[in-house]
Design an enzyme around this catalytic site. Structure first.
Site, short mmCIF file in Angstrom:
data_model
loop_
_atom_site.label_atom_id
_atom_site.label_comp_id
_atom_site.label_asym_id
_atom_site.label_seq_id
_atom_site.Cartn_x
_atom_site.Cartn_y
_atom_site.Cartn_z
N LYS A 281 0.86 -1.18 0.00
CA LYS A 281 0.00 0.00 0.00
C LYS A 281 0.89 1.23 0.00
O LYS A 281 2.02 1.21 0.50
CB LYS A 281 -0.89 0.03 1.23
CG LYS A 281 -2.19 0.80 1.03
CD LYS A 281 -3.20 0.02 0.20
CE LYS A 281 -4.49 0.78 0.02
NZ LYS A 281 -5.51 -0.02 -0.67
N ASP B 81 -6.91 4.24 -5.07
CA ASP B 81 -7.55 4.13 -3.76
C ASP B 81 -8.22 5.48 -3.53
O ASP B 81 -8.48 6.22 -4.50
CB ASP B 81 -6.51 3.80 -2.67
CG ASP B 81 -7.14 3.33 -1.36
OD1 ASP B 81 -7.52 2.17 -1.28
OD2 ASP B 81 -7.25 4.15 -0.42
#
Length: 456
Positions: free
Chosen positions: A112, A152
């Site tokens: 991430k 995201d």
């Protein structure tokens, strides 16, 4: 661990995993070493991002990439642009992503990244200049067989385009280094819809086992959804397509609640989507609220605003359902709670749902995001496969593969839950999908790590 800084979001995710693993670790204590090792990311990259605003002034933000685990494949996970981004949040997201990706059955590791840059209120030119500066640093650490980021919060099609263009120029190669690309330059059909559609495909299996009377084909089934971004929009559109009734959407400023039996229409959800693309909020969605069809509640999430609901789907951000809100949902008759967002429920809210489940046939069945929302990254994995073959599959092909992946994920979590819930699940008590998802994902990652010499 006291010498380490406090990382509340990551510590919450780690606590959830270790609690779920108790029964498994009691039977297999040797795996405790894998728990100790898997919680430490393989690599954490932090860098400075200097960009020029429209006034010609230099601005600076922090950029991050947490490359958590590559035992099952290249690091895979989104990039988040939001002022709240810090290392704790990205570690939590990367940690969750590792096990979520394992549950898809595809060869993807976990990672991430992102920045504390806030795209809201910025011009296209400012966002483009930021993305170029961000990718100038990130490009040194990613690649189609190393680390494949995606979108995201704050990173949609526009930002992916700017990031991909910067990578292509910096590295002089056109390769599948990012997913969520435009359909005509390496993207996949169904990718924008994937997380929302996949959530519903997962929930359909839960309903079939736990409460078939609340089938999504019935307009009498009431579905509460939070959020109004990409995930929530396509979740709502799929619910409407199947025939059930969507009664709520929300954003960071408040909630929009339907006042009529027909709930939200496809037309209204699509208009909300257009509003969100322009950076607007539901607060400005007055034309429909004024007709009496919807009521806007500023500063409130939807969970306490609904007197009756059957299916609740948190789709906004982490920790968006508190214990009080969980209690309110139980009182309103909710039977299924499945996360479209990552770690959408607090630890205390999950405890409320799990306690309700143990009461039997009328209880709440809860599914964690690492299982129920893995459809997005699953189709990202399918996009990677298409890029490797230089092919584009039809929407029908991708959708069929997504349905199969979500069915397999549900079955894996169900079987592991039946075996490792740490309780008797006979009769009308359903197995814990929370325990099932955590144990099944962990075993797959831990076994791969052991085979590759990462623990012994």
């Amino acid at each position: 661990m006291s010498q380490l800084p406090s990382e509340p979001e990551f510590e919450q995710a780690l606590s959830e995993l270790t609690t779920s693993l108790r029964s498994f670790l009691k039977a297999h204590p040797d795996y405790q070493k894998a728990v100790d090792i898997v919680q430490v990311p393989e690599r954490v990259i932090q860098f400075r991002v200097v960009w020029e605003d429209d006034k010609g002034q230099a601005q600076v933000n922090r950029g991050f990439r947490v490359q958590y685990n590559s035992s099952l494949g290249p690091y895979k996970g989104g990039l988040r642009l939001h002022p709240s981004v810090n290392l704790s949040i990205l570690k939590f997201l990367g940690f969750e992503q590792t096990f979520k990706n394992a549950l898809t059955g595809l060869n993807m590791g976990g990672g991430k990244g992102g920045s504390d840059f806030d795209p809201k209120g910025k011009s296209d030119a400012e966002i483009r200049r930021f993305c170029v500066s961000f990718m100038t640093q990130l490009s040194k650490h990613i690649g189609q067989d190393i680390d494949v980021p995606a979108g995201d919060i704050g990173v949609g099609g526009r930002e992916i385009g700017f990031l991909f263009g910067a990578y292509r120029k910096l590295r002089n190669e056109f390769t599948g280094v990012l997913t969520g690309k435009g359909l005509h330059w390496g993207g996949s059909n169904i990718r924008p819809e994937a997380t929302g559609y996949g959530l519903i495909y997962f929930v359909e299996h839960m309903i079939a086992k736990a409460c078939p009377e609340y089938s999504l084909s019935k307009s009498s089934t009431l579905v509460a959804i939070s959020g109004s971004g990409n995930v929530s929009q396509f979740t709502a559109l799929k619910v409407i397509e199947l025939g059930a009734t969507v009664v709520s959407l929300s954003d960071s400023k408040g909630s929009l609640i339907a006042n009529t039996d027909s709930g939200f229409s496809k037309d209204v959800v699509e208009k909300i989507g257009q509003l969100k693309l322009k950076g607007g909020s539901l607060e400005s969605f007055k034309s429909f609220a004024d007709e009496g069809k919807y009521t806007y509640h500023p500063g409130q999430r939807p969970w306490k605003l609904l007197s009756k609901v059957h299916i609740a789907l948190p789709g906004a951000t982490q920790n968006e359902v508190s214990a009080d809100e969980a209690e309110a949902l139980v009182k309103s008759g909710v039977r299924i709670v499945a996360e479209g967002s990552n770690m959408g429920c607090t630890k205390e809210a999950i405890a409320v749902f799990e306690a309700s489940r143990k009461k039997g046939s009328s209880g709440v069945w809860y599914a964690p995001g690492k299982a129920s929302n893995c459809g997005g990254v699953a189709v990202s994995g399918l996009e990677m496969a298409q890029n490797s073959q230089r092919l584009t599959w039809s929407p029908e092909e991708v959708d069929a593969k997504l349905k199969n992946i979500m069915e397999d994920c549900y079955n894996v979590c169900l079987r592991a839950g039946e075996q490792w819930s740490g309780e008797e699940t006979s009769g009308d008590v359903l197995p814990s999908l929370l325990a099932g998802a955590n144990v099944a994902g962990f075993i797959k990652v831990a076994d791969a790590m052991k085979a590759q010499g990462d623990w012994w």
